[in-house]
Scaffold this active site. Structure first.
Site, PDB file in Angstrom:
ATOM      1  N   GLU A 259       0.881  -1.170   0.000  1.00 52.40           N
ATOM      2  CA  GLU A 259       0.000   0.000   0.000  1.00 52.40           C
ATOM      3  C   GLU A 259       0.916   1.216   0.000  1.00 52.40           C
ATOM      4  OE1 GLU A 259      -3.200  -0.157  -0.196  1.00 52.40           O
ATOM      5  OE2 GLU A 259      -3.545  -2.265   0.255  1.00 52.40           O
ATOM      6  N   CYS A 298      -3.527   8.326   3.636  1.00 49.16           N
ATOM      7  CA  CYS A 298      -3.199   7.860   2.288  1.00 49.16           C
ATOM      8  C   CYS A 298      -4.380   8.034   1.348  1.00 49.16           C
ATOM      9  CB  CYS A 298      -2.782   6.409   2.340  1.00 49.16           C
ATOM     10  SG  CYS A 298      -3.991   5.392   3.191  1.00 49.16           S
TER      11      CYS A 298
HETATM   12  P1  NAP Z   1       8.184   5.015   4.692  1.00 50.91           P
HETATM   13  O1  NAP Z   1       9.241   5.995   5.021  1.00 50.91           O
HETATM   14  O2  NAP Z   1       8.271   4.269   3.438  1.00 50.91           O
HETATM   15  O3  NAP Z   1       8.129   4.037   5.946  1.00 50.91           O
HETATM   16  C1  NAP Z   1       7.188   3.001   6.025  1.00 50.91           C
HETATM   17  C2  NAP Z   1       7.732   1.900   6.893  1.00 50.91           C
HETATM   18  O4  NAP Z   1       8.843   1.271   6.251  1.00 50.91           O
HETATM   19  C3  NAP Z   1       8.234   2.364   8.242  1.00 50.91           C
HETATM   20  O5  NAP Z   1       7.905   1.406   9.213  1.00 50.91           O
HETATM   21  C4  NAP Z   1       9.741   2.411   8.024  1.00 50.91           C
HETATM   22  O6  NAP Z   1      10.474   2.292   9.217  1.00 50.91           O
HETATM   23  C5  NAP Z   1       9.941   1.210   7.148  1.00 50.91           C
HETATM   24  N1  NAP Z   1      11.174   1.207   6.376  1.00 50.91           N
HETATM   25  C6  NAP Z   1      11.938   2.264   6.012  1.00 50.91           C
HETATM   26  N2  NAP Z   1      12.990   1.829   5.272  1.00 50.91           N
HETATM   27  C7  NAP Z   1      12.868   0.473   5.173  1.00 50.91           C
HETATM   28  C8  NAP Z   1      13.643  -0.541   4.546  1.00 50.91           C
HETATM   29  N3  NAP Z   1      14.744  -0.258   3.867  1.00 50.91           N
HETATM   30  N4  NAP Z   1      13.241  -1.818   4.664  1.00 50.91           N
HETATM   31  C9  NAP Z   1      12.118  -2.128   5.344  1.00 50.91           C
HETATM   32  N5  NAP Z   1      11.352  -1.206   5.959  1.00 50.91           N
HETATM   33  C10 NAP Z   1      11.718   0.084   5.870  1.00 50.91           C
HETATM   34  O7  NAP Z   1       6.733   5.685   4.697  1.00 50.91           O
HETATM   35  P2  NAP Z   1       6.104   6.685   5.768  1.00 50.91           P
HETATM   36  O8  NAP Z   1       6.802   7.970   5.569  1.00 50.91           O
HETATM   37  O9  NAP Z   1       6.083   6.074   7.128  1.00 50.91           O
HETATM   38  O10 NAP Z   1       4.590   6.769   5.295  1.00 50.91           O
HETATM   39  C11 NAP Z   1       4.092   7.762   4.476  1.00 50.91           C
HETATM   40  C12 NAP Z   1       3.701   7.177   3.134  1.00 50.91           C
HETATM   41  O11 NAP Z   1       2.873   6.042   3.316  1.00 50.91           O
HETATM   42  C13 NAP Z   1       2.886   8.134   2.298  1.00 50.91           C
HETATM   43  O12 NAP Z   1       3.437   8.179   1.009  1.00 50.91           O
HETATM   44  C14 NAP Z   1       1.502   7.505   2.249  1.00 50.91           C
HETATM   45  O13 NAP Z   1       0.789   7.754   1.062  1.00 50.91           O
HETATM   46  C15 NAP Z   1       1.778   6.072   2.423  1.00 50.91           C
HETATM   47  N6  NAP Z   1       0.629   5.427   3.046  1.00 50.91           N
HETATM   48  C16 NAP Z   1      -0.128   4.579   2.295  1.00 50.91           C
HETATM   49  C17 NAP Z   1      -1.206   3.941   2.857  1.00 50.91           C
HETATM   50  C18 NAP Z   1      -2.063   2.999   2.063  1.00 50.91           C
HETATM   51  O14 NAP Z   1      -2.854   2.286   2.665  1.00 50.91           O
HETATM   52  N7  NAP Z   1      -1.938   2.948   0.767  1.00 50.91           N
HETATM   53  C19 NAP Z   1      -1.529   4.157   4.204  1.00 50.91           C
HETATM   54  C20 NAP Z   1      -0.738   5.027   4.929  1.00 50.91           C
HETATM   55  C21 NAP Z   1       0.353   5.648   4.341  1.00 50.91           C
HETATM   56  P3  NAP Z   1      11.067   3.610   9.950  1.00 50.91           P
HETATM   57  O15 NAP Z   1       9.896   4.428  10.344  1.00 50.91           O
HETATM   58  O16 NAP Z   1      11.808   3.043  11.098  1.00 50.91           O
HETATM   59  O17 NAP Z   1      11.935   4.287   8.935  1.00 50.91           O
END
Ligand code: NAP
Length: 525
Positions: A259, A298
């Protein structure tokens, strides 16, 4: 500066504190440090094996109905501790009470929904997919498709914006399926997830290994995954790329649900006028979507399509409502919109606005007003910003850049066909909402836009009072979206169980299939 304590992780059936100083979690309004998290030094391999072997076996020994009972018991524990969750959300997420409810009560509601749905599956241990099909002339040899719970773990890597709902909307179908869960919350808001898991573990509801939480760095988590495990990721498109290309997915065929981000749209019927109900419904929903959780959803509306003649009227009406949004410290009852979750997100939102401004005019910017009860140099607050484009067909960034905050862009369109084309330039989104009093316009939009969206949400005057909201993800409806939205599917009632089961065809005699059918239940979605 005093150092706050490390939040323990729960892995391998025990509480384990990570090593080192850890990463601090902050109050995004006051700037104070709240706690620390660390996953350093955890024995991931043993922890994953414990969940897979002990937790999985214990869950699979139960029927769907018994596991539904566990979900019901979790609901009770979470309800009993709601006040603590609200306090954590205010402190760590910067959300108003109303916005915290979307996450906390939304998560509890989703669990309750699956508890009810699961109850109806009764004593079964597998799901029958469709009817038996004859394999040849002799009717005695037939094929029956069936779904069996996968014998692995479900790893959830979650985004920062829904520390409660993001856990439970995934855990409810996983646990109901008999699959143990290991959740890795986003670091910035990990506290609420950790506390909820702690309450459920302390209550002794689940068998050991059924629910684990790892807070802090994600390093090494994906490496643990084996062929029957699944991973469900919510977050940015950038991290999604890393997950998808990890050897666990690319080489070991670990099933993966993504997602990611999305440029969701709202569309107003060209037959609408500035005093029509459809127009007013669109204006209210856009304002709600921009301000709920400070736009950190999101599903939030990012692009608003109105007929060219209504562009100025829509800009004025949306701007007038946004001007009434008090922004600041969520502890002050007059505040309608709290802060973003961190200074990093504030910087990212301001950078995103600057990018969109290369192609858009500013129609409303609330950032001139003073924050309520908050220091602008400390709080991660950004007021709503409405941008606009009279020529969206010529724009590129407006259809590409998701600003994860209280920001939307109004766009003028010239024909219904052009509006559909512009909406599809989001290249796959979670949701599109349509505002019209005309059922035929709504049906055309569903046919034209359905393949590019996980959900088409149509608001007509007759459903104005009962509609569930553009951005609200309801457990009975599908959540996910094609293309840049990640290509994933979640929820959709019992459809969600499909991700945690493996489908196989059993080719056997009618007698054998009769015996099999006694321990299974038809999979009706
Ligand atoms: P993110 O930076 O991609 O982080 C998401 C998760 O991935 C966090 O738990 C993060 O941990 C982890 N992570 C980071 N680097 C990783 C790696 N190399 N390997 C495995 N895991 C890793 O996203 P975010 O900033 O938290 O979320 C915002 C984004 O999520 C927005 O773009 C939004 O649109 C999207 N979103 C989508 C939905 C949906 O249902 N489609 C729902 C909510 C949000 P850390 O926090 O420890 O870095």
């Amino acid at each position: 500066m005093t150092t706050t304590p490390l939040l323990p992780n729960h892995l391998g059936g025990q509480w384990v504190t990570g090593s080192g100083a850890g990463t601090p979690l902050f109050d995004p309004v006051l700037g104070t440090e709240l706690a620390r998290v660390s996953s350093a030094g955890l024995d991931l391999s043993t922890g994953f094996a414990f969940a897979r072997d002990q937790g999985g076996a214990a869950l699979r020994a139960l029927s769907y109905g018994e596991r539904a009972g566990l979900l019901g018991a979790i609901v009770k524990v979470l309800q009993a501790n709601r006040d603590a969750y609200y306090e954590i959300a205010t402190a760590n997420c910067g959300t108003t009470t109303k916005d915290s409810a979307v996450d906390i009560d939304g998560g509890i509601f989703t669990l309750g929904y699956y508890a009810k749905q699961g109850e109806a599956l009764g004593t079964a241990r597998a799901l029958l997919d469709g009817e038996r099909i004859r394999m040849g002339k002799d009717p005695v040899f037939q094929t029956q498709h069936m779904l069996n719970p996968t014998r692995g773990v479900a790893l959830f890597i979650n985004a920062f914006n829904f520390p409660s709902w993001g856990l439970w909307e995934k855990a409810a179908p996983a646990l109901l399926s008999g699959v143990p869960v290991i959740v890795k919350p986003a670091t910035a808001t990990a506290w609420l997830t950790q506390r909820m898991v702690k309450d459920v573990i302390d209550a002794g509801i689940l068998p050991p290994g059924a629910l684990s939480v790892v807070c802090g760095s994600s390093a090494g988590l994906m490496d643990q995954l084996q062929p029957f495990d699944v991973v469900s990721f919510t977050g940015s498109a950038e991290t999604a790329r890393i997950i998808r290309s990890h050897p666990a997915v690319a080489e070991r065929s670990v099933r993966c649900n993504i997602e990611a981000d999305s440029l969701n749209s709202a569309l107003l019927d060209p037959a609408a006028t500035a005093d029509s109900e459809a127009f007013n419904l669109l204006v209210s929903e856009v304002v709600r979507e921009m301000t709920v959780k400070a736009g950190q959803k999101c599903t939030a509306i990012r692009r608003v399509f109105v007929p060219r003649v209504l562009y100025d009227a829509a800009a004025k009406a949306i701007g007038a409502k946004l001007a009434k949004t008090g922004v600041g410290n969520p502890r002050n009852e007059t505040v309608r919109m709290g802060s973003l979750v961190s200074q990093e997100q504030k910087a990212s939102v301001l950078e995103g606005i600057a990018k969109l401004r290369l192609e858009a005019e500013v129609l409303f910017d609330g950032n001139g007003a003073a924050l309520v009860d908050a220091d602008a140099s400390v709080a991660a607050c950004v007021a709503p910003v409405l941008l606009g484009s009279r020529e969206p067909a010529k724009a590129k960034l407006l259809h590409e850049v998701e600003v994860f905050g209280p920001v939307a862009t109004l766009m003028a369109y010239d024909s219904e066909t052009q509006a559909h084309e512009l909406i599809r330039r989001g290249e796959g989104s979670l949701v599109c909402s349509v505002y019209s009093a005309d059922p035929a316009f709504i049906a055309r939009a569903a046919l034209e836009l359905g393949s590019a969206h996980g959900r088409v949400h149509a608001i007509s005057p007759d459903v104005a009072a009962s509609q569930s909201g553009h951005g609200n993800v309801m457990p009975m409806s599908l959540h996910g979206g094609p293309g840049r939205a990640g290509g994933g599917e979640e929820l959709g009632g019992l459809r969600a169980l499909g991700f945690y089961h493996r489908r196989s065809a059993v080719q056997a005699s009618s007698a054998a299939l009769d015996v099999l059918a006694a321990s299974a239940v038809p999979f009706k979605v």
